[in-house]
Design an enzyme around this catalytic site. Sequence first.
Site, PDB file in Angstrom:
ATOM      1  N   GLU A 112      58.838  40.752  17.449  1.00  0.00           N
ATOM      2  CA  GLU A 112      60.027  41.177  16.673  1.00  0.00           C
ATOM      3  C   GLU A 112      60.975  41.982  17.532  1.00  0.00           C
ATOM      4  O   GLU A 112      62.200  41.837  17.466  1.00  0.00           O
ATOM      5  CB  GLU A 112      59.566  42.012  15.461  1.00  0.00           C
ATOM      6  CG  GLU A 112      60.693  42.390  14.493  1.00  0.00           C
ATOM      7  CD  GLU A 112      61.396  43.704  14.805  1.00  0.00           C
ATOM      8  OE1 GLU A 112      62.411  43.998  14.159  1.00  0.00           O
ATOM      9  OE2 GLU A 112      60.954  44.444  15.718  1.00  0.00           O
ATOM     10  N   GLU A 113      60.386  42.856  18.363  1.00  0.00           N
ATOM     11  CA  GLU A 113      61.190  43.836  19.097  1.00  0.00           C
ATOM     12  C   GLU A 113      62.058  43.216  20.194  1.00  0.00           C
ATOM     13  O   GLU A 113      62.841  43.911  20.825  1.00  0.00           O
ATOM     14  CB  GLU A 113      60.270  44.893  19.732  1.00  0.00           C
ATOM     15  CG  GLU A 113      59.465  45.716  18.728  1.00  0.00           C
ATOM     16  CD  GLU A 113      60.299  46.753  18.005  1.00  0.00           C
ATOM     17  OE1 GLU A 113      61.539  46.715  18.113  1.00  0.00           O
ATOM     18  OE2 GLU A 113      59.697  47.601  17.326  1.00  0.00           O
ATOM     19  N   ASP A 139      56.537  52.053  13.824  1.00  0.00           N
ATOM     20  CA  ASP A 139      57.288  50.807  14.094  1.00  0.00           C
ATOM     21  C   ASP A 139      56.412  49.850  14.902  1.00  0.00           C
ATOM     22  O   ASP A 139      56.471  49.864  16.120  1.00  0.00           O
ATOM     23  CB  ASP A 139      58.581  51.164  14.829  1.00  0.00           C
ATOM     24  CG  ASP A 139      59.500  49.965  15.042  1.00  0.00           C
ATOM     25  OD1 ASP A 139      59.242  48.903  14.474  1.00  0.00           O
ATOM     26  OD2 ASP A 139      60.481  50.129  15.788  1.00  0.00           O
ATOM     27  N   ASP A 143      58.915  47.088   7.471  1.00  0.00           N
ATOM     28  CA  ASP A 143      59.064  47.517   8.868  1.00  0.00           C
ATOM     29  C   ASP A 143      59.450  48.990   8.866  1.00  0.00           C
ATOM     30  O   ASP A 143      60.603  49.325   8.577  1.00  0.00           O
ATOM     31  CB  ASP A 143      60.136  46.660   9.562  1.00  0.00           C
ATOM     32  CG  ASP A 143      60.257  46.997  11.059  1.00  0.00           C
ATOM     33  OD1 ASP A 143      59.483  47.858  11.537  1.00  0.00           O
ATOM     34  OD2 ASP A 143      61.120  46.397  11.729  1.00  0.00           O
TER      35      ASP A 143
HETATM   36  N1  BES Z   1      61.994  48.688  12.986  1.00  0.00           N
HETATM   37  C1  BES Z   1      63.142  48.371  13.758  1.00  0.00           C
HETATM   38  C2  BES Z   1      64.384  48.226  12.885  1.00  0.00           C
HETATM   39  C3  BES Z   1      64.989  49.504  12.370  1.00  0.00           C
HETATM   40  C4  BES Z   1      65.094  50.607  13.188  1.00  0.00           C
HETATM   41  C5  BES Z   1      65.493  49.543  11.096  1.00  0.00           C
HETATM   42  C6  BES Z   1      65.668  51.771  12.688  1.00  0.00           C
HETATM   43  C7  BES Z   1      66.088  50.687  10.594  1.00  0.00           C
HETATM   44  C8  BES Z   1      66.168  51.810  11.414  1.00  0.00           C
HETATM   45  C9  BES Z   1      62.940  47.070  14.524  1.00  0.00           C
HETATM   46  O1  BES Z   1      61.657  46.953  15.035  1.00  0.00           O
HETATM   47  C10 BES Z   1      63.917  47.043  15.681  1.00  0.00           C
HETATM   48  O2  BES Z   1      63.789  47.808  16.577  1.00  0.00           O
HETATM   49  N2  BES Z   1      64.915  46.154  15.610  1.00  0.00           N
HETATM   50  C11 BES Z   1      65.940  46.057  16.618  1.00  0.00           C
HETATM   51  C12 BES Z   1      66.665  44.750  16.522  1.00  0.00           C
HETATM   52  C13 BES Z   1      65.814  43.533  16.840  1.00  0.00           C
HETATM   53  C14 BES Z   1      66.592  42.272  16.583  1.00  0.00           C
HETATM   54  C15 BES Z   1      65.332  43.543  18.266  1.00  0.00           C
HETATM   55  C16 BES Z   1      66.980  47.166  16.440  1.00  0.00           C
HETATM   56  O3  BES Z   1      67.068  47.740  15.359  1.00  0.00           O
HETATM   57  O4  BES Z   1      67.744  47.436  17.367  1.00  0.00           O
HETATM   58 ZN    ZN Z   2      61.612  48.553  16.631  1.00  0.00          ZN
END
Ligand code: BES
Ligand code: ZN
Length: 537
Positions: A294-295, A260, A322
């Site tokens: 992104e995070e 990730d 991702d």
């Molecule tokens: N790669 C993740 C998204 C993800 C995690 C998709 C697990 C499917 C399963 C991404 O980097 C992330 O952590 N996104 C955040 C939301 C973002 C708006 C900060 C999340 O999923 O909480």
């Molecule tokens: Zn993430």
Amino acid sequence: MRSAPAPFFSPLCMAPLASLLVGLVLLNTTAPAAAAGDKVWISLGDAAWAQLQQLQPAAKASASVEIKQVSAEATQGARAAIKAEKVHLVEVDEAALLGLSNAVHEKLRRCGGYMFHASKAEGMKTLQSGQAGFTALLAPTRPSYVIDQQTTVNPMLAQMQASNIGQTILDLSANTNRYYTTSGGVAASNWLKNRWSNLAAGRSDITVEQFSHANWAQKSVIATIKGSDNAAQIVVLGAHLDSINSQGTTETTRAPGADDDASGVASLTEIFRTLVNSGFKPRRTLKFMAYAAEEVGLRGSQEIANSFAAANANVVGVMQLDMTNYKGAANDIYIFTDYTDSAQNTFVSNLIKTYLPTLKVGTDRCGYACSDHASWSAKGFYASMPFESSFAADNPYIHSANDTYANSGNQADHSLKFARMALAYAVELGADGAATPPVDKTENFSGSLALNQTQSFGPFKLASGGSLKASTTGSGDIDLFVKRGGPASTSSYDCKSDGSTATESCSLGATVNSDVYVLLKGYSAGTFKLTVSYTPQ
Ligand code: BES
Ligand code: ZN
């Protein structure tokens, strides 16, 4: 007699609203500068606002606007469920927000989040555009999804190597972390810019640039292969460059982010290497994007997608990679159905059937705006997000010091599947319009148009001596324009069909291999089904 315009809301034109729902929560991390008393502006929908009021009773909304919300699942074709909701602009205490966000995240995981604004004025602008944006947004061109580049794609797939992807994952995760505010985050951006520049050396049609963000140090990286003769149409392949440790990321916190999302950036890098190595010159412009931040709420991709939307850039397709290297479930690739475009998702699934027929494909959803594809969907662009596992069975090590290459099995075989699928996507869309051997094709599109809204489609490849027929059915009054050689408009076309209903038809022949474009206009609001069929002779 034309039917009178009826009140109607097109799903696409709802898009600006979705941007209000994009910035999900995950601020359960220590943003370094969140000193007590620091205030931030956010906008959020009714559900999130109700949560916030419980958590921070002192919070007051500065402005609230009613918006019509289209369900996230609103897909092409069907008129989406529309419900009225309010969006509220609120100033909150950043430190408190960070502390409370875990609870918000838990409760709202499946019902939206909030969006940051640099200032109150910015927030007001967004709220207002959420209302005004109904007809302001220019619809991107819907590309043809015919798959016909086998002779180009197959030899490229054979050249792609898991070991190259693995090496890039190791290189990126060697940074202590790639958090958006740390020196590691900055170093990773500079490193990637160099790496992509070196791969592109000697190609004057390729540029590699950093996209600077005003509010933090890490820059996004964008490599552009300029389209040879349809450069205005843009295809975006993205992944995120940053990493995070949910315990709180400082300069020295370990956050390797191997899966990730070094795995996504590494997959893009292998696609880019292969395209350049093969001397591939796309007709459409291809852009490879490694997003910063992104995070912490999709902030990098939001700024980029917003700037493309503001410039009316004709981005005809977006793919997000991702997390691609951890095989957590039975299928190889899960196509996520929310915050994505169903017609493009069908195309991606057909690409896999064509080019990687041994792979098993499933579908799933995040249930919220979980990655950068959502920044693009929010602006009305067609995005897809093929994912490494089902949502529930994803890599358990992400957002920790244990998201390492070793914990993805010290191999990149799973990522290679995604890199191959996304290369096929880049070539099939990138090469569209190329004079390839004539084929018999019928494609169907569906959607809706507001009063005076237009939507273009194509190019469709019509071989010399062939003929093309475009026809519509639907509701309301839809007009049809078809043109050889370039985009059709209501004043420039080779065939027009503008009766008083949504039933229209145009036929064209071509004496040389030709690009054909179709344009639909809502003379009154309505829905359409468009069929484009073309035959060699
Ligand atoms: N790669 C993740 C998204 C993800 C995690 C998709 C697990 C499917 C399963 C991404 O980097 C992330 O952590 N996104 C955040 C939301 C973002 C708006 C900060 C999340 O999923 O909480
Ligand atoms: Zn993430």
